[in-house]
Design a protein around this motif. Structure first.
Motif, mmCIF file in Angstrom:
data_model
loop_
_atom_site.group_PDB
_atom_site.id
_atom_site.type_symbol
_atom_site.label_atom_id
_atom_site.label_comp_id
_atom_site.label_asym_id
_atom_site.label_seq_id
_atom_site.Cartn_x
_atom_site.Cartn_y
_atom_site.Cartn_z
ATOM 1 N N SER B 317 -23.142 -12.945 -15.632
ATOM 2 C CA SER B 317 -22.097 -11.745 -15.661
ATOM 3 C C SER B 317 -21.558 -11.533 -14.412
ATOM 4 O O SER B 317 -20.343 -11.254 -14.272
ATOM 5 N N PHE B 318 -22.429 -11.557 -13.378
ATOM 6 C CA PHE B 318 -21.838 -10.987 -11.972
ATOM 7 C C PHE B 318 -20.842 -12.132 -11.688
ATOM 8 O O PHE B 318 -19.883 -11.816 -11.111
ATOM 9 N N ILE B 319 -21.148 -13.455 -11.855
ATOM 10 C CA ILE B 319 -20.331 -14.300 -11.424
ATOM 11 C C ILE B 319 -19.061 -14.450 -12.081
ATOM 12 O O ILE B 319 -17.764 -14.347 -11.439
ATOM 13 N N TYR B 320 -18.920 -14.237 -13.173
ATOM 14 C CA TYR B 320 -17.693 -14.180 -14.152
ATOM 15 C C TYR B 320 -16.917 -12.990 -13.668
ATOM 16 O O TYR B 320 -15.721 -13.144 -13.719
ATOM 17 N N CYS B 321 -17.697 -11.954 -13.877
ATOM 18 C CA CYS B 321 -16.860 -10.631 -13.569
ATOM 19 C C CYS B 321 -16.117 -10.671 -12.028
ATOM 20 O O CYS B 321 -15.185 -10.102 -11.749
ATOM 21 N N PHE B 322 -17.118 -11.132 -11.222
ATOM 22 C CA PHE B 322 -16.448 -11.117 -9.807
ATOM 23 C C PHE B 322 -15.504 -12.048 -9.418
ATOM 24 O O PHE B 322 -14.423 -11.428 -9.092
ATOM 25 N N LEU B 323 -15.421 -12.949 -10.126
ATOM 26 C CA LEU B 323 -14.222 -13.913 -10.256
ATOM 27 C C LEU B 323 -13.086 -13.302 -10.811
ATOM 28 O O LEU B 323 -11.886 -13.625 -10.164
ATOM 29 N N SER B 324 -13.309 -13.077 -12.146
ATOM 30 C CA SER B 324 -11.941 -12.563 -12.854
ATOM 31 C C SER B 324 -11.508 -11.346 -12.026
ATOM 32 O O SER B 324 -10.294 -11.209 -12.076
ATOM 33 N N ALA B 325 -12.499 -10.291 -11.498
ATOM 34 C CA ALA B 325 -11.766 -9.365 -10.703
ATOM 35 C C ALA B 325 -10.974 -9.724 -9.558
ATOM 36 O O ALA B 325 -9.857 -9.333 -9.165
ATOM 37 N N PHE B 326 -11.596 -10.702 -8.767
ATOM 38 C CA PHE B 326 -10.848 -11.082 -7.675
ATOM 39 C C PHE B 326 -9.624 -11.976 -7.995
ATOM 40 O O PHE B 326 -8.504 -11.733 -7.520
ATOM 41 N N VAL B 327 -9.592 -12.971 -8.854
ATOM 42 C CA VAL B 327 -8.381 -13.439 -9.279
ATOM 43 C C VAL B 327 -7.466 -12.713 -10.011
ATOM 44 O O VAL B 327 -6.032 -12.824 -9.332
ATOM 45 N N ALA B 328 -7.893 -11.750 -10.562
ATOM 46 C CA ALA B 328 -6.709 -10.730 -11.101
ATOM 47 C C ALA B 328 -6.135 -9.935 -10.233
ATOM 48 O O ALA B 328 -4.971 -9.575 -10.255
ATOM 49 N N THR B 329 -6.861 -9.564 -9.044
ATOM 50 C CA THR B 329 -6.475 -8.591 -8.036
ATOM 51 C C THR B 329 -5.483 -9.273 -7.159
ATOM 52 O O THR B 329 -4.442 -9.073 -7.014
ATOM 53 N N ILE B 330 -5.770 -10.654 -6.900
ATOM 54 C CA ILE B 330 -4.699 -11.584 -6.478
ATOM 55 C C ILE B 330 -3.746 -11.895 -6.894
ATOM 56 O O ILE B 330 -2.636 -11.658 -6.317
ATOM 57 N N LEU B 331 -3.637 -12.181 -8.312
ATOM 58 C CA LEU B 331 -2.472 -12.503 -9.066
ATOM 59 C C LEU B 331 -1.756 -11.216 -9.306
ATOM 60 O O LEU B 331 -0.674 -11.230 -9.648
ATOM 61 N N ALA B 332 -2.159 -9.851 -9.141
ATOM 62 C CA ALA B 332 -1.436 -8.871 -9.453
ATOM 63 C C ALA B 332 -0.575 -8.556 -8.161
ATOM 64 O O ALA B 332 0.519 -7.763 -8.216
ATOM 65 N N LEU B 333 -0.988 -8.947 -6.973
ATOM 66 C CA LEU B 333 -0.145 -8.600 -5.577
ATOM 67 C C LEU B 333 1.219 -9.189 -6.034
ATOM 68 O O LEU B 333 2.243 -8.291 -5.578
ATOM 69 N N PRO B 334 1.678 -10.500 -6.363
ATOM 70 C CA PRO B 334 3.058 -10.846 -6.385
ATOM 71 C C PRO B 334 3.705 -9.920 -7.226
ATOM 72 O O PRO B 334 4.965 -9.628 -7.178
ATOM 73 N N VAL B 335 3.214 -9.842 -8.538
ATOM 74 C CA VAL B 335 3.714 -9.158 -9.587
ATOM 75 C C VAL B 335 4.016 -7.668 -9.203
ATOM 76 O O VAL B 335 5.127 -7.030 -9.233
ATOM 77 N N ALA B 336 2.960 -7.128 -8.328
ATOM 78 C CA ALA B 336 3.352 -5.664 -8.212
ATOM 79 C C ALA B 336 4.375 -5.462 -6.894
ATOM 80 O O ALA B 336 4.987 -4.697 -7.212
ATOM 81 N N LEU B 337 4.281 -6.207 -5.957
ATOM 82 C CA LEU B 337 5.366 -6.379 -4.940
ATOM 83 C C LEU B 337 6.657 -6.704 -5.775
ATOM 84 O O LEU B 337 7.640 -5.845 -5.287
ATOM 85 N N TYR B 338 6.808 -7.727 -6.436
ATOM 86 C CA TYR B 338 8.091 -7.833 -6.941
ATOM 87 C C TYR B 338 8.805 -6.877 -7.761
ATOM 88 O O TYR B 338 9.791 -6.281 -7.761
ATOM 89 N N THR B 339 7.736 -6.328 -8.777
ATOM 90 C CA THR B 339 8.423 -5.009 -9.651
ATOM 91 C C THR B 339 8.424 -3.979 -8.900
ATOM 92 O O THR B 339 9.446 -3.285 -9.508
#
Lengths: 350, 517
Positions: B317-339
């Protein structure tokens, strides 16, 4: 200063990530058999443990709701990696057979099984049986006041007392049985009556239903007999307040529900899969299901072994299978549950 | 060689955002790819059949149910979330760290536990009333998080200016504070609406019918086409909700609180009452589920193990959630900046596209990913851990986006430009100027994503590698067996696990702002 902390944090996170990511891929490439399991996980795990014995053979279970597993198999189609599908009811198996996803079992296996509880076309075999009963809370309703016939459940005298789980697959054989006995129109009227009696007591599954009755939220409801024995085994005596009652002999509500297993046409490990089915039909597996101690393993499934030669262990005082008097509906007549579901939708319960 | 300032400034702007644009487009398309699966299911269905599926008499009552509840829950979570966020971030209430962490716990509690614990209290918790009650106390963290995050870096100077010009406290509240929170409120409302749309487990128990409960019924009926039809209606509904413009995309850019100066409102004699309020919210939203768990733990009898060991499920659970949270946060950066920086119709569309799968039940994403992997990618990543992480990111991405976006809204291109005129490169400008400002947003995004991923069940059961269990799937095995005691033990571990990132980040950033005061 803040920036330095952030940089350190970023570095730490990246390190943590690179360490943990490889650990993620734990795909077991030595898996010899893959079973999509819709039966209670504990029951199947016990059976798998008995089957494996001391062997290192790796058997993989994918546990999920049996209907969702059937959907998954339909989406996966011929590229599925599943060998077997093991469910708590025959309805999903019938549906998969209709869709051409199951392989016809060889005669050698069909010869071992109890014909009465198999697919008429040899697509699946029954492994264990359950019977539908009434579970009730003695402090809310006395045994004498309980309905004896399934049709009585819609009577106005039971308003607000009935607990119902319309989405529970265990209910559909009962509905099909009712239709067979009294016809579709009567069945619809009956379901509407059930809806009236079960307002505020609609549950998603039999687990919640039985728990609700035990906690005094509803007076009684229909479920399979093994739920009663399970709840008494799982929870302390002081928190369980329910009892069991059977329908009148040969009443349409008194239905045998079969848990079965089938082989997928696209199974990558056919011979191992057939070995497993053969094992499930063997005396040892049937005894394990029946609650006996086998090879230092003991299961608490409380279901009936399908093998007529193995009767259920007497420990909990369950009524022996041979003493049951169910309504004579066949597997063929049960089909895939489509009819039951359309009726439930028409009645507004689904 | 020698460049004037204005020449330097001219070299900025558009090219910077081309990368962000492309990334955002790719991300938006990837996140909404499960819709292709819906399309495939619906392709075989004739248009008239589609209409018949969608326009059943039941559909109207589902529409009414879904809309009614969504609107009510949005309002109630807004009020509750805002009030709590304001008390924690803008006043001098005591024990902020602990309270702030506890306030977001409900989000990490599994559906079944929340609704069942409420239902156990009284059977009158049922229908729309029950659903409203349960959803409000389960979902207010979705409002709390972004609003608290925005308030944390909120600039009080404007208030001082307004007050010095003679504005009353109420005028300051509505004309200065609320407008600066519009983005956070808007983001939170979208999340709450879509969560209510896609909620299933809780409504099943409470007997409240929505589109999603009906979609599940169709899945259980093996009627994938009917399920896809209803899902289509839900997608349309979500898009309508997403495109309603509350007029929040204003052109005025708020100035961030760079000085770190925070003057908290002194509660004075209201302090005890405020504490009682916050503690009651926590008691109701957290206390009820936890006490139900404890009750079951003391009333269990059997002690066998099903599925994997607690440790193994915890680690996965920890591994899956940690990675998902990390990836999603990184992917949120360009979209947040652009929009945030480029307010075009295109950026609006991209922003809203990322929300679509969040409003649909997880089973659709799971089946879609299964289909893609088997039929488009020759089985690549089929039933693998990577697939689970991908599914989590698709399902919960908007949680990350709303936090990062609300933080990016606090920054301004001007600061980066100033850094550039001072000789820094674009990368340096981003890392030394923008990133520290949006760091609280990134942290909130991580914490929120982590908590959401832990309780995911349906998609996990279908996608995870065989032999791997998460806390959520193991919980389900015990619950299925009526082993409520053992299930409750896992539920408590889930809640505790969800708390950790939240606590850590709350503490870290509270500490940061305190240092600079």
């Amino acid at each position: 200063m803040r920036v330095i902390y952030l940089r350190l944090l970023a570095l730490f996170l990246t390190l943590l990530l690179t360490i943990t990511f490889p650990a993620c891929s734990t795909i077991n490439s030595s898996t010899r058999l893959v079973i999509y399991n819709g039966q209670h996980v504990q029951t199947t795990e016990d059976l798998v443990a008995l089957f494996r014995g001391d062997a290192k053979a790796s058997i993989g279970l994918r546990n999920a709701d049996e209907n969702q597993l059937a959907d998954q198999l339909i989406v996966e189609g011929r590229r599925s990696n599943a060998d077997l599908i093991y469910t708590g009811n025959t309805l999903p198996l019938e549906y998969l057979a209709e869709h051409g996803l199951l392989a016809r079992l060889p005669d050698s296996i069909l010869a071992l099984s109890n014909k009465k509880y198999d697919s008429p076309n040899g697509y699946f075999v029954g492994i264990s049986a359950r019977v539908s009963v009434l579970i009730y809370n003695p402090s809310l309703i006395s045994k004498s006041k309980l309905p004896q016939h399934i049709s009585d459940l819609a009577n106005p005298e039971y308003k607000d007392m009935l607990a119902l789980a319309p989405g529970e697959t265990d209910l559909y054989p009962i509905i099909d049985s009712f239709v067979l006995a009294y016809g579709k129109n009567a069945a619809l009227k009956w379901l509407e009556g059930l809806k009236m009696n079960a307002t505020n007591h609609i549950y998603p599954d039999n687990e919640s239903l039985v728990l609700a009755i035990s906690r005094g939220q509803a007076a009684f409801g229909i479920a399979n007999q093994y739920y009663y024995y399970r709840i008494r085994a799982e929870l302390s005596a002081s928190s369980v307040h329910c009892d069991i009652s059977y329908f009148a002999p040969r009443d349409p509500g008194y239905v045998i529900d079969i848990s079965g297993i089938a082989l997928l046409k696209s199974a990558p490990h056919k011979s191992e899969a057939l070995d497993f089915i053969r094992f499930l039909l063997s005396k040892k597996a049937q005894q394990l299901i029946g609650g006996y101690r086998v090879n230092n393993l003991q299961s608490i499934s409380y279901e009936y072994p399908i093998d007529a030669g193995v009767s259920i262990s007497k420990t909990e005082g369950e009524t022996p299978f041979s003493q049951l008097q169910p309504y004579p509906i066949t597997i063929t007549e049960l089909a895939d549950g489509h009819q039951a579901r359309s009726l439930l939708k028409e009645a507004g319960l689904l | 060689m020698l460049e004037t300032t204005s020449a330097r400034l001219r070299n900025l702007s558009l090219p910077d955002y081309k990368i962000a644009l492309v990334l955002s487009l790719l991300i938006a398309l990837s996140l909404s790819s499960p819709l292709i699966f819906l399309g495939i299911e619906l392709k075989g269905l004739g248009f008239s059949s589609l209409l018949t599926n969608c326009l059943r008499p039941l559909t109207l009552s589902l529409l009414v149910n879904t809309l009614e509840l969504s609107v009510l829950v949005s309002a109630s979570t807004l009020i509750l979330g805002f009030f709590c966020a304001w008390l924690i971030e803008q006043t001098n209430i005591k024990f902020k760290n602990i309270l702030g962490t506890l306030l977001v716990v409900p989000f990490a509690v599994p559906d079944f536990i929340i609704s069942f614990s409420w239902y156990s209290l009284s059977p009158s918790v049922h229908g729309i009333f029950g659903a409203l009650l349960v959803m409000t106390f389960a979902l207010y963290p979705l409002m709390y998080f972004p609003i608290a995050s925005a308030l944390r870096s909120y600039n009080k100077d404007l208030e001082e200016v307004a007050r010095s010009l003679g504005a009353s406290k109420i005028a300051v509240f509505f004309k200065i504070l609320v407008p600066q929170l519009k983005k956070a409120i808007f983001g939170g409302t979208m999340l709450v609406l879509l969560t209510v749309f896609s909620e299933y487990g809780a409504f099943e128990i409470l007997g409240y019918q929505t589109f999603t409960t009906e979609i599940f019924t169709e899945f259980n009926n093996f009627d994938l086409k009917a399920a896809a039809s209803l899902a289509l209606v839900l997608v349309v509904l979500s898009l309508v909700a997403l495109f309603i413009n509350f007029g929040v995309e204003s052109s005025s850019k708020p100035v961030s609180n760079l000085t770190g100066y925070r003057k908290n409102v002194d509660l004075g004699k209201w302090h005890p009452l405020a504490m009682v309020f916050i503690l009651s919210v926590i008691a109701v939203s957290v206390g009820i589920p936890i006490s139900t768990c404890i009750y079951w733990i003391f009333n269990q009898k059997a002690t066998y193990v099903i599925g994997a060991s607690l440790l193994s499920s915890l680690v996965h659970s920890f591994i899956y959630c940690f990675l998902s949270a990390f990836v999603a946060t990184i992917l949120a950066l360009p979209v947040a900046l652009y929009t945030e920086r480029k307010k075009t119709a295109f950026s609006h569309i991209i922003f809203r596209t990322t929300y679509i799968m969040y409003g649909l039940p997880g089973i659709i994403t799971a089946l879609a990913l299964t289909y893609f992997s088997l039929y488009y990618l020759k089985g690549f990543l089929f039933q693998s851990s990577e697939m689970v992480v991908i599914a989590y990111v698709i399902l919960f991405y908007p949680l990350a986006l709303v936090c990062v976006k609300s933080a990016v809204a606090r920054t301004s291109k001007r600061f980066e430009e100033q850094a550039l005129t001072l000789g820094k490169t674009k990368t340096q400008a981003f890392f030394r100027v923008t990133l520290p400002i949006i760091a609280p947003g990134l942290a909130s995004s991580f914490a929120l994503m982590f908590s959401a991923c832990i309780t995911e069940l349906t998609a996990t059961l279908l996608l995870k590698p065989i032999g791997v269990e998460t806390l959520a799937t193991n919980f389900w095995y015990y619950e299925q067996n009526l082993a409520f005691g053992q299930a409750s033990e896992i539920a408590l571990v889930i809640i505790a696990l969800g708390l950790i990132p939240s606590f850590f980040f709350n503490r870290y950033f509270q500490g940061l702002s305190a240092k600079t005061t």
